[in-house]
Every structure is written in C-alpha cells, then in structure tokens.
Design a protein around this motif. Sequence first.
Motif, short mmCIF file in Angstrom:
data_model
loop_
_atom_site.label_atom_id
_atom_site.label_comp_id
_atom_site.label_asym_id
_atom_site.label_seq_id
_atom_site.Cartn_x
_atom_site.Cartn_y
_atom_site.Cartn_z
N ALA A 178 2.03 33.40 139.85
CA ALA A 178 2.77 33.06 138.74
C ALA A 178 2.11 31.71 138.17
CB ALA A 178 4.14 33.30 138.91
N ILE B 169 5.83 37.04 135.45
CA ILE B 169 6.32 37.07 136.79
C ILE B 169 6.25 38.55 137.32
CG2 ILE B 169 8.53 36.86 138.15
CD1 ILE B 169 9.37 34.65 136.19
N SER C 165 2.57 39.23 138.26
CA SER C 165 2.51 38.54 139.37
C SER C 165 2.75 39.41 140.62
CB SER C 165 2.78 37.19 139.57
OG SER C 165 2.42 36.51 138.30
#
Length: 404
Positions: free
Chosen positions: A347, A391, A394
């Motif tokens: 991230a 996020i 990721s």
Amino acid sequence: MYKNYQEFTKLNLKLDMSRGKPSPEQLDLALPLLKETGIADQIKSNGTDCRNYGIQLGLPEVREFFASLLDVPMNQVVVDGSSSLALMHDVIVFALLYGTPGGLPWRDDKPISFLCPVPGYDRHFSILEAFGIKMINVPLLEDGPDMDIVESLVSSDDSIKGMWCVPKYSNPTGTVYSLEVIKRLASMSAVSDFRIFWDDAYHFHHLTDERIAIANILDLCQVAGNPDRAIVFASTSKMTFAGAGLAVLASSIVNIDWWQKCVSVRTIGPDKLNQLRHLSFFQNTMSVDSLMDQHRAILKPKFDIVDSIFEQYLGKIDNISWSKPLGGYFIDLITPPGLAKRTIELAKNAGIILTPAGATFPYGIDPDDKHIRIAPSYPSIDEINLAAQGISLSLLQAMAEDNS
Ligand SMILES: Cc1ncc(COP(=O)(O)O)c(C=O)c1O
C-alpha cells in the motif's frame, strides 16, 4: 474500480491514513467555539477570574457538565488540560513515583506489568514501553477482553498493577464491552493497588442511530467493594478540537484526592478560559447530541465506502474479515496470517500510508501479522474510495505473492 495492483500504482497517490484524526469539515463544526462564545465578556465565573491561576480540579460548572455527561458525581470529576492521553500518562507516572493511595510506589515494587487487550491503542503501549512496564497480551473478544484469562492472571500475578480498557467502540476493533465483562472487571480479585485505565475516548462517537450506553464502571466497582479500582478518562478531542479541547478524569473520591495532591506539583491550575469557552459552546450553541450527530453525518459515509469496497474486492475470500464498528474511528482489517506487513508495504508503494503493521500490539509485534488498522476519518470521500481500493488490491497482491 481498479482491477489490479500494478494499474493502481500508476495513480501516484499520496494519502496518509495512518492516524485517526478528525477531518477539517469536522473541526469546522466547532468553529462557533472560537467565533461566538465571546468569552472576553465572561472571564469571571462564580467570582473566579478565569484569567488567573488556580482551581486545580477545573471550574465547578464545567466539572458538573462532564459529571452529567458521564453519569458520575461532580466531586469525582476533574477537568484538566486538553489531552486525556496526557492524564493517563500522568497517572502512571504518579503511581510509579508515589504509589496509588495506600500502596507502595510502583517503581519500588518491580517488576510491574499491565494487561493489554489486543489489538489495542498503540499510544497506550508506548507509555508503558517508555517506562519499562511489562505488557501482557490478552485477546479482545466480541464483548471485551477474554475475562477467563484476565481473572486468572490478575489473581495469580502480583506484578500486574494495571490494565488498559477502551470499553466503547474500541480502537481499532470497535468492540463494545458487555455488562457481564464490566461486572467481572469490577469484581475480580486483584492486588489492592491494581488500576483499570478506563479510556472512554469514544463515549459519544456513535456511527448509528443507536447511542449505545454501557455499564458505569465506577458504580460497579463501588458495588463490588473495589471503589478505587477504575479511573475513567475522556476528552473532547474528537468533538471540538483535537489538542485544544478539554480532557477529563473521573474516579473515586480517594483517587481524586490523590490526583489533586500529585498534580499540584506539576501545575498551578488548568486553562479555565478554554473550559469557559467549551461550556458556553455546548450550552448555548450546540448540544452534545446534535454536535455528535453532525460528526456522524460526515464520518458514516466514509466508513460505509470502506465497507462496501472491501466487500466487493475481499468479501468472498476465506480468511479475510474486517470489523463493522457501530462507533469510534477505526476499522480492523484482518488478513490471512503473515500478510499484514507485506500488504502495508505494498500500500505504501502505491502511495497509501497506513498505521505500521503490529502497531496495535505491545512492542509492535502482532504475533500472527494479520491486523491492519484502517482510519477513514481524515481523507475526503473520493480519497477514501481510492484508498480502500488500493488497500484491497495490495492485500490481493500480497496473497498472490504468497501463493507463488
Ligand atoms: C483510545 C484512545 N484514547 C485516547 C486518544 C487520545 O485522546 P486525547 O486526544 O484526549 O489525548 C485516542 C486518539 O486517537 C484514542 O484512540
């Protein structure tokens, strides 16, 4: 919606989601506190010139105000400074130096340890680490800390002098302690100078229509014959201004007297002008409930977006879950074991700064490396939308690497 991590990194985002700060829009809600309270005309309060030293425990009418909000008698409330974390720090320092009422100075009684429900608030753990106080992890369950473990530890280990509790909308899980848990905390057997640090930071920070109320720890401690066990902390940091609000401590008369004795060494009295400003703001401009409803209107859509994007990207994947808090400032994203650190790193490479992996555990060590604290309050809705995608991507990328 972005489909893969590589595509997402090309956005060159720069977003800091590491701390749960109020957004500028939220801070604006309290602007009347600066603009309209006109305290130049009311610097005297019941004969006290608020521009001068003194009134160690806070202005009586401000103590009365918080007493009614927290459902505690006024003479058991102290209003001091603007940071509840600073008050927690001071209680620990005073206990180390002087001991709590009737007890030895904690520093003479080494080793000292604290129970830390995990995941928890990183700054609580930093205080203990700074003073070399040993931290013992206790799992935080759906309704509060695992009380079987807590009871067995405090009854068998004299070194345990304290315990952190964030009883409502816990940071970072959103946990709300049940009546059963609070009763057990109040009545369990422990050394007489054991203290519960009841950090009620999110007392008023509801994210739903229901203003959840939990049991009064001070009353239950009193009933259980342990009147001095709990010290309650709160502040208006996320109601008015973070760092320029009012901080509050509430406890038994014995503990308040002890606090007054200890604190008189470090200050000649609190900022009473800020206390007057706050009282005027809340009583004349904005009620607490209406203010917090406005905070909720700003915050709730941000939490909803994170939840809906996580659902779209991660909802069908085994071993991934996240909290759906009814209040507070955080979402706890739980990755498959061993992937939180790598997800946070990915991230970061995509321009999203998150709270470091492990920060919600003592010593920065999440034994399963699986908790990621998400703080949706500060960024704008559009930024949150992108961040939640980043996020999720990721985490998916971390899983792909792990499987390859
Ligand atoms: C659980 C908890 N306690 C205390 C604080 C800080 O409170 P204050 O601003 O009153 O020092 C925070 C801030 O995020 C928090 O999450």
